[in-house]
Design a protein around this motif. Structure first.
Motif, PDB file in Angstrom:
ATOM      1  N   HIS A  59       4.717  -5.488  -1.112  1.00 12.72           N
ATOM      2  CA  HIS A  59       5.153  -5.689   0.276  1.00 12.72           C
ATOM      3  C   HIS A  59       4.229  -6.730   0.885  1.00 12.72           C
ATOM      4  O   HIS A  59       3.014  -6.560   0.880  1.00 12.72           O
ATOM      5  CB  HIS A  59       5.061  -4.379   1.079  1.00 12.72           C
ATOM      6  N   PHE A  60       4.812  -7.803   1.434  1.00 11.44           N
ATOM      7  CA  PHE A  60       4.009  -8.874   2.008  1.00 11.44           C
ATOM      8  C   PHE A  60       4.723  -9.453   3.212  1.00 11.44           C
ATOM      9  O   PHE A  60       5.784 -10.076   3.076  1.00 11.44           O
ATOM     10  CB  PHE A  60       3.761  -9.950   0.943  1.00 11.44           C
ATOM     11  N   HIS A  64       9.642  -7.558   0.563  1.00 13.08           N
ATOM     12  CA  HIS A  64       9.237  -6.610  -0.468  1.00 13.08           C
ATOM     13  C   HIS A  64      10.108  -6.797  -1.698  1.00 13.08           C
ATOM     14  O   HIS A  64      11.217  -7.311  -1.624  1.00 13.08           O
ATOM     15  CB  HIS A  64       9.302  -5.162   0.038  1.00 13.08           C
ATOM     16  N   GLY A  65       9.536  -6.442  -2.834  1.00  9.72           N
ATOM     17  CA  GLY A  65      10.257  -6.576  -4.087  1.00  9.72           C
ATOM     18  C   GLY A  65       9.391  -6.093  -5.232  1.00  9.72           C
ATOM     19  O   GLY A  65       8.271  -5.606  -5.038  1.00  9.72           O
ATOM     20  N   GLN A  66       9.932  -6.213  -6.432  1.00 13.83           N
ATOM     21  CA  GLN A  66       9.194  -5.814  -7.624  1.00 13.83           C
ATOM     22  C   GLN A  66       8.870  -7.056  -8.449  1.00 13.83           C
ATOM     23  O   GLN A  66       9.756  -7.866  -8.732  1.00 13.83           O
ATOM     24  CB  GLN A  66      10.009  -4.832  -8.464  1.00 13.83           C
ATOM     25  N   PRO A  68       6.030  -8.439 -11.800  1.00 11.35           N
ATOM     26  CA  PRO A  68       5.051  -7.993 -12.789  1.00 11.35           C
ATOM     27  C   PRO A  68       3.632  -7.985 -12.203  1.00 11.35           C
ATOM     28  O   PRO A  68       3.297  -8.797 -11.331  1.00 11.35           O
ATOM     29  CB  PRO A  68       5.163  -9.026 -13.908  1.00 11.35           C
ATOM     30  N   VAL A  69       2.802  -7.072 -12.663  1.00 11.74           N
ATOM     31  CA  VAL A  69       1.438  -6.927 -12.153  1.00 11.74           C
ATOM     32  C   VAL A  69       0.657  -8.232 -12.336  1.00 11.74           C
ATOM     33  O   VAL A  69      -0.072  -8.672 -11.437  1.00 11.74           O
ATOM     34  CB  VAL A  69       0.715  -5.762 -12.864  1.00 11.74           C
ATOM     35  N   GLY A  70       0.799  -8.859 -13.492  1.00  8.98           N
ATOM     36  CA  GLY A  70       0.077 -10.099 -13.746  1.00  8.98           C
ATOM     37  C   GLY A  70       0.435 -11.188 -12.761  1.00  8.98           C
ATOM     38  O   GLY A  70      -0.434 -11.917 -12.271  1.00  8.98           O
ATOM     39  N   VAL A  71       1.706 -11.299 -12.448  1.00  7.09           N
ATOM     40  CA  VAL A  71       2.161 -12.305 -11.485  1.00  7.09           C
ATOM     41  C   VAL A  71       1.635 -11.975 -10.093  1.00  7.09           C
ATOM     42  O   VAL A  71       1.183 -12.861  -9.357  1.00  7.09           O
ATOM     43  CB  VAL A  71       3.703 -12.409 -11.487  1.00  7.09           C
ATOM     44  N   ALA A  72       1.658 -10.696  -9.707  1.00  8.44           N
ATOM     45  CA  ALA A  72       1.160 -10.295  -8.394  1.00  8.44           C
ATOM     46  C   ALA A  72      -0.327 -10.611  -8.258  1.00  8.44           C
ATOM     47  O   ALA A  72      -0.766 -11.137  -7.228  1.00  8.44           O
ATOM     48  CB  ALA A  72       1.409  -8.806  -8.171  1.00  8.44           C
ATOM     49  N   LEU A  73      -1.103 -10.316  -9.281  1.00  6.34           N
ATOM     50  CA  LEU A  73      -2.534 -10.605  -9.231  1.00  6.34           C
ATOM     51  C   LEU A  73      -2.793 -12.106  -9.222  1.00  6.34           C
ATOM     52  O   LEU A  73      -3.700 -12.586  -8.535  1.00  6.34           O
ATOM     53  CB  LEU A  73      -3.251  -9.942 -10.404  1.00  6.34           C
ATOM     54  N   LEU A  74      -2.014 -12.859  -9.981  1.00  9.25           N
ATOM     55  CA  LEU A  74      -2.164 -14.307  -9.986  1.00  9.25           C
ATOM     56  C   LEU A  74      -1.834 -14.895  -8.617  1.00  9.25           C
ATOM     57  O   LEU A  74      -2.550 -15.771  -8.109  1.00  9.25           O
ATOM     58  CB  LEU A  74      -1.269 -14.927 -11.057  1.00  9.25           C
TER      59      LEU A  74
END
Length: 126
Positions: A59-60, A64-66, A68-74
């Motif tokens: 959520h930003f 909001h959406g889904q 991948p964790v790697g993409v979110a952290l990047l």
């Protein structure tokens, strides 16, 4: 005797501390090193993203959406780098403006009780 056909046109390099002086680095050497380092970092980022493929809810600012964790952290890391870059840019701009303002204002000299009038506290004339 030395054979002139075997003589090289290169002169010996100067010796410093009983070792030959290293060859000077060029701008192309630095570019090649930076390119190689960038390729390694990008490869590590790709591996990181591929290994962290689990999806997570993000959520930003109302969106909001889904992802991948790697993409979110990047994306979070890129946002952090952008914030630091903006802060550093504003700081440089402010410092540059202050320096220009300081250069435009006339310098005032401090007259102390020592020496003749027109001397600064360090004793030198301006």
């Amino acid at each position: 005797m030395t054979n002139p056909a075997n003589a090289t046109s290169e002169q010996p390099r100067p010796v410093v501390n009983d070792r030959p002086r290293p060859v000077a680095r060029t701008r192309a050497d630095g570019s090649l090193i930076a390119f190689g380092a960038s390729a390694v970092v990008l490869l590590l980022l790709l591996i990181f993203i591929l290994q962290n493929g689990q999806r997570t809810e993000v959520h930003f600012f109302g969106a909001h959406g889904q992802v991948p964790v790697g993409v979110a952290l990047l994306l979070a890391a890129v946002a952090g780098v952008l914030l630091v870059t903006v802060h550093a840019g504003i700081r440089r701009l402010v410092k540059r403006r202050l320096a220009k303002r300081r250069d435009r204002t006339p310098q005032t000299t401090r007259i102390t009780g020592q020496g003749s009038p027109g001397t600064t506290s360090s004793g030198s004339n301006r």
